[in-house]
Design an enzyme around this catalytic site. Structure first.
Site: not given
Ligand SMILES: *Cc1c(COP(=O)(O)O)cnc(C)c1O
Length: 857
Positions: A586-587, A592, A694, A395
């Site tokens: 996102k985190r 990022k 995602t 990952h």
């Molecule tokens: C989809 C999702 C993520 C992943 O987000 P990215 O933008 O791909 O880092 C993280 N946290 C939650 C709660 C999500 O639903």
């Protein structure tokens, strides 16, 4: 506590039948020939109402005179669960009887999100139950909000595991998820003076109606101790591990139903308990403290999820967690296998095990140990079974994110596993030296043990050596794995490498979170798109239909209004629903680049300050995401976002044209409110750093346009949507590498770009910190003197790209067309497609239809 929860909701119609008496076995008319007792889990409105009422009374001990919203939630949840159980029981029985190959998805994280609405929709019960609860004066949506969000994951990786389970059940694939039943999931994030605060997530406090304990399947897991070797009666070398302590692993099963199928697979999560309630020796010796302490230390193993994302910490408890759930899951699988088969010789024909990242990679050593030490299989045969059974998903490309355990820590906790790892490493490297006799460096790169300095066990190498398939999670990621991170393994075994671009489930991420959009799509193209997202292409032919566009836009506006109300309620900020909802959730992580978006915001602000009458296309910048509690820079970025928000939102020159909002506690349930309300999706990671992403897929499916770099799955999203429907900026991964090796100097950008200089100076001079020049100095210094994620190199292109976004948004008809096209073309990013590929190319599992007889239906 929410006072509303404690207020009994009275109900007229029910008071008649339910005061303090149990509900009578009244005259429920059922038009079929099924007897009332048989129809306990029937689907008629009367039966559902009766069941709801019974559950409220018998399980919650309440009636409508004193029930709280929470009581109603539980009554509803149990009503749904009862109807899941037929499917659940029949599914596992069918897999057993048919002796099918089953895939086990091993993951330290499952970020499932709330179950109730998902299960209602899967079982086609939503409308009826909504009707039933309405008779009690309750809105079903309020009950759905009562469920605690089970946050047993950090972010994308855990959420991927949840989407995969959904798709496996949807596709009627024999599958089981294995993980840890953390008593405390990811912390709840609160804001304190703009800083992140962390509050424990006690999600099990009121009980979890979706899980079923299976104490009869409890297994024991050893830890610590030493090994003893001897030769057995046949003269074979045998090793015995004598663990220092044993912990009980108790499984809790959560049914995972497929959408409108009879399949309900299992998510089996392990809880740790002391193997004896007390150490009786200690207890009898009057050492009560020690007796209790030992019990508590065993139970610590499943106590709490480590809140790190993409940054392992090397803590002993974490390794204990990993081993704990892997050992319990493998024992479980072996028990099930031996129930049907005389030996484990054909284990790999009946079991495919996927390792979600290296968190379960100790499975390589544990499966070997079980086969050799416990099931008397010779090494070569055991190794063949192990490799054929296991497969590994990588990952991350970031070397600092690859798990490495110090050999001394590893050996202390898992002495036998360390021996096995040394032995298999020895055999492996001997082969490598035969295959590549002149390449000593190759052997040292491939070695499972890192030498030089403190010795470490490299978990990615262990996973690669022990698996028959290794995959990345987006095309770019897989190609960079082969070229860089795992290049030595790719040289050795090119045929082991696969790409499996991630996906997300359209059930949760469109149907549940954006029901109005789902309804519009179904109205136009029928409902099959929910099981075959490629069919979404069918809506593209409506882009020239002004009425369709109007409805599409209206739905986006309604979703934005909903989110605006949430923002008002939770943050007391007024936002303009006609502004661009520009979202980055996102985190929080430097790679990022949330702070790149912040630089962009400050630049807009500077333009306004220079000329308050300048034309500005109104924008609402929405951020959300948790920082690892020990990640100082990420926490400072949250503080910066909130500090900029405070200044920008209240500056009269801005005239409300730009607003900045940080929504705390980003989670699956908050995501369900946010993704459908976005106009613009920020996917701005440094190229080569985001394995897939995602969130990018969820946004695009819901009609947001993306501003993004050529990173992870962004590349494939752009390919599908078309370059003209995607806002691209920034260095490519190759350019990033090239620049790094040339010697990147961020200061040059600062010196040659006056606008950028003004932006950074605003921060540095304390404009967002009441004159405090120290507060954000770590961010400023990092950008000016290192800038490891190259924000300054990408800054100008990002700002120019955002200007193109603003311009494009002014032509709303054009924008809406692009929005429709984005949604229409995201079929590839259904996790159904991803899972089909895994099933066919890696796992070799096939669908198994589950028959539900009339009685159980
Ligand atoms: C989809 C999702 C993520 C992943 O987000 P990215 O933008 O791909 O880092 C993280 N946290 C939650 C709660 C999500 O639903």
């Amino acid at each position: 506590m929410n006072t509303f929860n404690q207020t009994p909701l009275s109900n007229q119609s029910l008071k008649i039948t339910m005061q303090t008496q149990p509900p009578k076995q009244q005259d429920i008319s059922i038009n079929s020939n099924i007897k009332i007792e048989d129809d306990r889990t029937g689907m008629s409105l009367e039966t559902l109402k009766r069941a709801f009422q019974d559950n409220l009374f018998y399980l919650q001990g309440k009636d409508s005179s004193n029930a709280t919203l929470r009581d109603y939630y539980y009554a509803l949840a149990y009503t749904v669960r009862d109807r899941l159980l037929h499917r659940f029981i029949k599914t596992s029985r069918t897999y057993q009887e048919q002796d099918v190959k089953v895939v086990s998805y091993l993951s330290a994280e499952f970020l499932m999100g709330r179950h109730l609405a998902n299960n209602l929709l899967s079982l086609e019960m939503y409308d009826k139950m909504s009707q039933v609860v309405k008779d009690f004066d309750v809105d079903i949506e309020d009950l759905i909000e009562e469920e605690p969000d089970p946050g047993l994951g950090n972010g994308g990786l855990g959420r991927l595991a949840a989407c995969f389970l959904d798709s496996l059940a949807n596709l009627e694939m024999p599958a089981i998820g294995y993980g840890i039943r953390y008593e405390f999931g990811i912390f709840r994030q609160v804001l304190r003076d703009g800083w992140q605060g962390e509050v424990p997530d006690n999600w099990l406090m009121y009980g979890n109606p979706w899980e079923i304990a299976r104490p009869e399947d409890t297994v024991e897991v050893g830890l610590g101790g030493h090994t003893e070797a001897h030769h057995d009666e046949n003269g074979d070398y045998r090793v015995c591990w004598i663990p220092e302590r044993k912990v009980k692993a108790i499984p809790y099963d959560t049914p995972v139903p497929g959408y409108k199928t009879n399949t309900a697979n299992s998510l089996r999560l392990w809880k740790a308990e002391a193997s004896q309630e007390f150490n009786f020796e200690a207890f009898n010796a009057g050492n009560y403290d020690r007796a209790v302490a030992e019990k508590m230390s065993s139970e610590t193993i499943s106590k709490v999820l480590y809140p790190n994302d993409n940054t392992p910490q090397g803590k002993e408890l974490r390794l204990a967690q990993q081993y704990f759930f892997v050992a319990a899951s493998l024992q479980d699988l072996i028990r099930i296998h031996l129930h049907k088969h005389p030996s484990l010789d054909n284990f790999c024909e009946k079991s495919a095990i996927q390792l979600n990242d290296t968190h379960p990679a100790v499975a390589v050593a544990e499966l070997m140990r079980l086969l050799i030490d416990e099931h008397d299989i010779y090494w070569d045969k055991a190794w063949d079974i192990t490799q054929k059974t296991l497969a590994y998903t990588n990952h991350t490309l970031m070397p600092e994110a690859l798990e490495r355990w110090s050999v001394s820590l590893f050996g202390k906790l898992l002495p036998r596993h360390l021996e096995i790892i040394y032995e298999l490493n020895h055999r492996f490297l001997e082969n490598v030296r035969v295959w590549f006799p002149d390449d000593d460096n190759l052997a040292s790169q491939l070695s499972i043990i890192e030498e030089g300095g403190e010795k470490k066990v490299r978990m990615a190498n262990l996973a690669c050596v022990g698996s028959h398939a290794i995959n990345g999670v987006a095309a770019l990621h897989t190609s960079l794995l082969k070229k860089d991170t795992l290049k030595h393994f790719a040289k050795l075994w090119p045929e082991k490498f696969f790409n499996k671009t991630n996906g997300v489930t359209p059930r949760r991420w469109i149907l549940m979170s954006n029901p109005k959009l789902a309804k519009l799509v179904t109205e136009k193209i029928g409902e099959d798109w929910l099981k075959d997202l490629d069919q979404m292409r069918g809506i593209e032919k409506y882009i020239d239909d002004p009425e369709f566009r109007q409805r599409w836009l209206a739905i986006k506006q309604e979703n934005k209004a909903h989110l605006a109300a949430y923002i008002k309620k939770t943050r007391n900020i007024d936002v303009d629903v006609n502004s661009i909802f520009d979202v980055q959730v996102k985190r929080i992580h430097e790679y990022k680049r949330q702070h790149l978006a912040v630089l962009g915001i400050i630049n807009l602000y500077n333009r306004i300050k220079q000329n308050p009458n300048t034309e500005v296309v109104p924008r609402t910048f929405i951020f959300g995401g948790k920082a690892a509690p020990g990640y100082f820079m990420a926490k400072l970025v949250i503080k910066l976002i909130n500090s900029v928000a405070e200044v920008v939102n209240s500056d009269p020159d801005v005239k409300g044209r730009i607003k900045v909002v940080f929504l705390p506690n980003f989670s699956v349930s908050l995501g369900q409110k946010i993704y459908p309300a976005a106009d613009l999706s920020e996917q701005v990671s440094t190229a080569g750093k985001e394995a897939s992403g995602t969130g990018n897929m969820k946004f695009a499916m819901n009609g947001a346009l993306t501003i993004g770099t050529l990173d992870g799955a962004n590349i494939e999203i752009r390919e599908e949507a078309g370059a003209e429907n995607f806002f691209l900026f920034g260095l490519t991964a190759e350019e990033v590498y090239a620049k790094k090796s040339e010697g990147y100097d961020p200061m040059e950008y600062y010196q040659h770009n006056p606008e950028l200089r003004n932006v950074i100076n605003r921060i540095a001079k304390g404009h967002f910190s009441y004159g405090d020049e120290k507060l954000f100095k770590p961010i400023v210094d990092s950008l000016l003197y290192q800038d490891p994620y190259m924000l300054l190199a990408d800054y100008q292109e990002y700002v120019d790209c955002q200007d193109r976004v603003s311009e494009a948004y002014q032509d709303r008809e054009k924008w809406t067309k692009m929005s429709i096209i984005n949604s229409a073309r995201m079929g590839k990013f259904s996790s159904d497609r991803t899972i089909r590929e895994y099933c066919k190319e890696i796992w070799g599992v096939e669908p198994m239809k589950i028959e539900i007889d009339a009685y159980s239906q």
